[in-house]
Design a protein around this motif. Structure first.
Motif, PDB file in Angstrom:
ATOM      1  N   VAL A   1       0.861  -1.184   0.000  1.00  0.00           N
ATOM      2  CA  VAL A   1       0.000   0.000   0.000  1.00  0.00           C
ATOM      3  C   VAL A   1       0.896   1.232   0.000  1.00  0.00           C
ATOM      4  CG1 VAL A   1      -1.688   1.351   1.295  1.00  0.00           C
ATOM      5  CG2 VAL A   1      -1.919  -1.149   1.158  1.00  0.00           C
ATOM      6  N   PHE A   2       0.668   2.120  -0.948  1.00  0.00           N
ATOM      7  CA  PHE A   2       1.361   3.407  -1.012  1.00  0.00           C
ATOM      8  C   PHE A   2       0.422   4.466  -0.454  1.00  0.00           C
ATOM      9  CE2 PHE A   2       3.133   0.829  -4.426  1.00  0.00           C
ATOM     10  CZ  PHE A   2       4.502   1.041  -4.298  1.00  0.00           C
ATOM     11  N   ALA A   3       0.790   5.061   0.668  1.00  0.00           N
ATOM     12  CA  ALA A   3      -0.042   6.068   1.342  1.00  0.00           C
ATOM     13  C   ALA A   3       0.611   7.437   1.155  1.00  0.00           C
ATOM     14  CB  ALA A   3      -0.183   5.743   2.822  1.00  0.00           C
ATOM     15  N   SER A   4      -0.012   8.271   0.345  1.00  0.00           N
ATOM     16  CA  SER A   4       0.567   9.561  -0.018  1.00  0.00           C
ATOM     17  C   SER A   4      -0.178  10.708   0.655  1.00  0.00           C
ATOM     18  CB  SER A   4       0.513   9.727  -1.546  1.00  0.00           C
ATOM     19  OG  SER A   4       0.854  11.029  -1.944  1.00  0.00           O
ATOM     20  N   ALA A   5       0.595  11.607   1.261  1.00  0.00           N
ATOM     21  CA  ALA A   5       0.053  12.866   1.789  1.00  0.00           C
ATOM     22  C   ALA A   5      -1.110  12.660   2.753  1.00  0.00           C
ATOM     23  CB  ALA A   5      -0.383  13.785   0.639  1.00  0.00           C
ATOM     24  N   ARG A   6      -0.971  11.652   3.608  1.00  0.00           N
ATOM     25  CA  ARG A   6      -2.032  11.408   4.592  1.00  0.00           C
ATOM     26  C   ARG A   6      -1.415  10.883   5.879  1.00  0.00           C
ATOM     27  NH1 ARG A   6      -6.544  13.628   6.103  1.00  0.00           N
ATOM     28  NH2 ARG A   6      -7.677  12.278   7.537  1.00  0.00           N
ATOM     29  N   ARG A   7      -1.794  11.460   6.983  1.00  0.00           N
ATOM     30  CA  ARG A   7      -1.325  10.969   8.277  1.00  0.00           C
ATOM     31  C   ARG A   7      -1.921   9.594   8.560  1.00  0.00           C
ATOM     32  NH1 ARG A   7      -4.384  15.563   8.738  1.00  0.00           N
ATOM     33  NH2 ARG A   7      -6.465  15.358   9.660  1.00  0.00           N
ATOM     34  N   ALA A   8      -1.295   8.883   9.479  1.00  0.00           N
ATOM     35  CA  ALA A   8      -1.713   7.531   9.809  1.00  0.00           C
ATOM     36  C   ALA A   8      -3.161   7.502  10.288  1.00  0.00           C
ATOM     37  CB  ALA A   8      -0.797   6.957  10.882  1.00  0.00           C
ATOM     38  N   PRO A   9      -3.869   6.388  10.060  1.00  0.00           N
ATOM     39  CA  PRO A   9      -5.278   6.302  10.449  1.00  0.00           C
ATOM     40  C   PRO A   9      -5.551   6.628  11.917  1.00  0.00           C
ATOM     41  CG  PRO A   9      -4.698   4.479   9.028  1.00  0.00           C
ATOM     42  CD  PRO A   9      -3.412   5.192   9.328  1.00  0.00           C
ATOM     43  N   SER A  10      -4.595   6.358  12.794  1.00  0.00           N
ATOM     44  CA  SER A  10      -4.797   6.626  14.225  1.00  0.00           C
ATOM     45  C   SER A  10      -4.527   8.073  14.606  1.00  0.00           C
ATOM     46  CB  SER A  10      -3.876   5.718  15.048  1.00  0.00           C
ATOM     47  OG  SER A  10      -2.513   5.938  14.700  1.00  0.00           O
ATOM     48  N   ARG A  11      -4.019   8.872  13.694  1.00  0.00           N
ATOM     49  CA  ARG A  11      -3.676  10.268  13.987  1.00  0.00           C
ATOM     50  C   ARG A  11      -4.772  11.172  13.453  1.00  0.00           C
ATOM     51  NH1 ARG A  11      -0.800   7.360  16.460  1.00  0.00           N
ATOM     52  NH2 ARG A  11       1.427   7.671  16.910  1.00  0.00           N
ATOM     53  N   THR A  12      -5.574  11.698  14.331  1.00  0.00           N
ATOM     54  CA  THR A  12      -6.707  12.533  13.927  1.00  0.00           C
ATOM     55  C   THR A  12      -6.493  13.969  14.377  1.00  0.00           C
ATOM     56  OG1 THR A  12      -7.946  12.030  15.945  1.00  0.00           O
ATOM     57  CG2 THR A  12      -8.295  10.588  14.041  1.00  0.00           C
ATOM     58  N   ARG A  13      -7.165  14.869  13.706  1.00  0.00           N
ATOM     59  CA  ARG A  13      -7.168  16.288  14.060  1.00  0.00           C
ATOM     60  C   ARG A  13      -8.616  16.765  14.097  1.00  0.00           C
ATOM     61  NH1 ARG A  13      -2.563  19.206  10.231  1.00  0.00           N
ATOM     62  NH2 ARG A  13      -0.800  17.794  10.698  1.00  0.00           N
ATOM     63  N   PRO A  14      -8.882  17.823  14.844  1.00  0.00           N
ATOM     64  CA  PRO A  14     -10.262  18.330  14.912  1.00  0.00           C
ATOM     65  C   PRO A  14     -10.625  19.188  13.698  1.00  0.00           C
ATOM     66  CG  PRO A  14      -8.861  19.669  16.306  1.00  0.00           C
ATOM     67  CD  PRO A  14      -7.983  18.555  15.779  1.00  0.00           C
TER      68      PRO A  14
ATOM     69  N   SER B   1       6.701  20.009   3.465  1.00  0.00           N
ATOM     70  CA  SER B   1       5.995  21.195   3.951  1.00  0.00           C
ATOM     71  C   SER B   1       4.484  21.045   3.837  1.00  0.00           C
ATOM     72  CB  SER B   1       6.461  22.442   3.186  1.00  0.00           C
ATOM     73  OG  SER B   1       6.250  22.294   1.791  1.00  0.00           O
ATOM     74  N   ASP B   2       4.015  19.807   3.923  1.00  0.00           N
ATOM     75  CA  ASP B   2       2.574  19.537   3.871  1.00  0.00           C
ATOM     76  C   ASP B   2       1.925  19.994   5.177  1.00  0.00           C
ATOM     77  OD1 ASP B   2      -0.004  18.534   3.735  1.00  0.00           O
ATOM     78  OD2 ASP B   2       0.603  16.568   2.987  1.00  0.00           O
ATOM     79  N   PRO B   3       0.990  20.970   5.139  1.00  0.00           N
ATOM     80  CA  PRO B   3       0.369  21.443   6.381  1.00  0.00           C
ATOM     81  C   PRO B   3      -0.556  20.419   7.015  1.00  0.00           C
ATOM     82  CG  PRO B   3      -0.708  22.429   4.481  1.00  0.00           C
ATOM     83  CD  PRO B   3       0.486  21.689   3.956  1.00  0.00           C
ATOM     84  N   ASN B   4      -0.915  19.387   6.272  1.00  0.00           N
ATOM     85  CA  ASN B   4      -1.876  18.406   6.783  1.00  0.00           C
ATOM     86  C   ASN B   4      -1.239  17.136   7.328  1.00  0.00           C
ATOM     87  OD1 ASN B   4      -3.907  20.136   6.131  1.00  0.00           O
ATOM     88  ND2 ASN B   4      -4.930  18.799   4.668  1.00  0.00           N
ATOM     89  N   THR B   5       0.076  16.982   7.155  1.00  0.00           N
ATOM     90  CA  THR B   5       0.740  15.765   7.623  1.00  0.00           C
ATOM     91  C   THR B   5       2.147  16.088   8.097  1.00  0.00           C
ATOM     92  OG1 THR B   5      -0.490  14.437   5.984  1.00  0.00           O
ATOM     93  CG2 THR B   5       1.423  13.409   7.022  1.00  0.00           C
ATOM     94  N   THR B   6       2.393  15.913   9.384  1.00  0.00           N
ATOM     95  CA  THR B   6       3.751  16.080   9.901  1.00  0.00           C
ATOM     96  C   THR B   6       4.529  14.781   9.690  1.00  0.00           C
ATOM     97  OG1 THR B   6       3.243  15.254  12.124  1.00  0.00           O
ATOM     98  CG2 THR B   6       2.849  17.614  11.697  1.00  0.00           C
ATOM     99  N   LEU B   7       5.822  14.844   9.866  1.00  0.00           N
ATOM    100  CA  LEU B   7       6.648  13.653   9.704  1.00  0.00           C
ATOM    101  C   LEU B   7       6.287  12.602  10.749  1.00  0.00           C
ATOM    102  CD1 LEU B   7       8.860  12.241   8.162  1.00  0.00           C
ATOM    103  CD2 LEU B   7      10.549  13.408   9.593  1.00  0.00           C
ATOM    104  N   ASP B   8       6.017  13.032  11.972  1.00  0.00           N
ATOM    105  CA  ASP B   8       5.610  12.082  13.012  1.00  0.00           C
ATOM    106  C   ASP B   8       4.287  11.404  12.652  1.00  0.00           C
ATOM    107  OD1 ASP B   8       7.832  12.489  14.560  1.00  0.00           O
ATOM    108  OD2 ASP B   8       6.878  13.932  15.910  1.00  0.00           O
ATOM    109  N   GLU B   9       3.354  12.172  12.102  1.00  0.00           N
ATOM    110  CA  GLU B   9       2.070  11.595  11.701  1.00  0.00           C
ATOM    111  C   GLU B   9       2.241  10.621  10.545  1.00  0.00           C
ATOM    112  OE1 GLU B   9      -1.123  15.131  12.821  1.00  0.00           O
ATOM    113  OE2 GLU B   9       0.088  15.326  11.000  1.00  0.00           O
ATOM    114  N   ALA B  10       3.198  10.888   9.670  1.00  0.00           N
ATOM    115  CA  ALA B  10       3.483   9.966   8.570  1.00  0.00           C
ATOM    116  C   ALA B  10       4.132   8.684   9.084  1.00  0.00           C
ATOM    117  CB  ALA B  10       4.384  10.647   7.542  1.00  0.00           C
ATOM    118  N   ARG B  11       5.087   8.820   9.997  1.00  0.00           N
ATOM    119  CA  ARG B  11       5.770   7.641  10.546  1.00  0.00           C
ATOM    120  C   ARG B  11       4.823   6.732  11.316  1.00  0.00           C
ATOM    121  NH1 ARG B  11      10.889  11.193  12.678  1.00  0.00           N
ATOM    122  NH2 ARG B  11      12.234  10.982  10.833  1.00  0.00           N
ATOM    123  N   ALA B  12       3.734   7.290  11.831  1.00  0.00           N
ATOM    124  CA  ALA B  12       2.799   6.500  12.629  1.00  0.00           C
ATOM    125  C   ALA B  12       2.070   5.436  11.814  1.00  0.00           C
ATOM    126  CB  ALA B  12       1.781   7.422  13.311  1.00  0.00           C
ATOM    127  N   TRP B  13       2.207   5.465  10.489  1.00  0.00           N
ATOM    128  CA  TRP B  13       1.642   4.373   9.685  1.00  0.00           C
ATOM    129  C   TRP B  13       2.249   3.023  10.097  1.00  0.00           C
ATOM    130  CZ3 TRP B  13      -2.191   3.786   6.121  1.00  0.00           C
ATOM    131  CH2 TRP B  13      -2.790   4.945   5.618  1.00  0.00           C
TER     132      TRP B  13
END
Length: 265
Positions: A129-142, A210-222
């Motif tokens: 699975v290639f997950a592009s420009a999206r934080r991990a499913p467990s990482r939510t924002r309001p 520089s994606d405002p919707n996904t930090t590196l930590d949120e990406a690594r959480a996949w």
């Protein structure tokens, strides 16, 4: 060139397209298959350049969600689980060869849920699975973009730099696009993964630095959502980094499709 295209089309003629699936270019027989899932507000044609570059060595199929382009008169689906259920019933018939899933932004979430449905149905997990420009499913924002007025949604689009300003200023185009955008934002903003949801497919995460919707930590959480390997590839750019970095992104995809996958054991 014409002869080769005609021959190739014959070898893939057993795979019939549906309202949900687009194949823009024919592929060679037994080519590994890549299914692409669009972002919020996006349509299948976003992946036309990808299909053009990767075929015929890779069979690229693209999902077309209802409510856009030639499906614009069909009802929209405003939640990820139902959308994934509907898409899965289509793509499960295309798993007769190594199958890879690529999703950008909302599409990454849909791809993750499709992979889960393969497992729930007792079918082999997608090869990757290639997950592009999206934080991990467990990482939510309001996030509540879908509850904003039209100007609020347009401001979000400008922040992400994924839509030409000429389009944003065209009242007729935006009048057609805004209901789809608001619907898709609702789907992804209200999505919550089940606790401990994991897939058995390796995951390659691609993100812009520089994606405002996904930090590196949120990406690594996949890595928390797969029993197999998880890697993160960072590219220069924002939410739509892949438009300007197409060659590098395609190279990353083809390298992983041709490379063997490993489970963590």
């Amino acid at each position: 060139m014409t002869t080769r295209q005609d021959s190739t089309r014959t070898t893939t003629g057993d795979l019939l397209e549906s309202d949900w699936i687009r194949r823009y270019h024919p592929a060679v027989a037994d080519a590994p298959r890549l299914i692409c899932f669009p972002h919020a507000g996006g349509s299948a044609s976003f992946y036309f350049p990808v299909a053009k570059e990767l075929t015929p060595a890779i069979d690229v199929l693209v999902v077309q969600y209802p409510g856009r382009q030639e499906r614009r008169r069909e009802p929209l689906i405003d939640n990820v689980p139902e959308l994934a259920d509907r898409v899965f019933e289509e793509v499960r018939h295309h798993a007769d060869r190594p199958l890879y899933l690529f999703g950008h932004s909302m599409g990454a979430t849909v791809a993750f849920e499709i992979a889960r449905r393969f497992q729930d149905a007792g079918l082999p997990a997608p090869a990757r699975v290639f997950a592009s420009a999206r934080r991990a499913p467990s990482r939510t924002r309001p996030d509540r973009v879908h509850t904003r007025d039209d100007e609020g949604v347009i401001r979000e689009l400008r922040k992400l730099s994924g839509t030409d300003d000429r389009v944003l200023g065209n009242e007729e185009i935006m009048r057609l696009a805004l209901p789809v955008l608001r619907n898709d934002y609702k789907a992804v903003e209200t999505y919550r993964a089940d606790h401990g949801a994991r897939i058995d497919s390796p995951v390659t995460v691609l993100t812009g630095d520089s994606d405002p919707n996904t930090t590196l930590d949120e990406a690594r959480a996949w890595a928390e959502h797969t029993t197999a390997d998880c890697e993160v590839r960072v590219f220069p750019g924002g939410h739509f980094y892949l438009v300007d970095r197409q060659r590098e992104v395609l190279d990353a995809i083809t390298a992983r499709i041709s490379a063997p996958t490993r489970n963590r054991g």
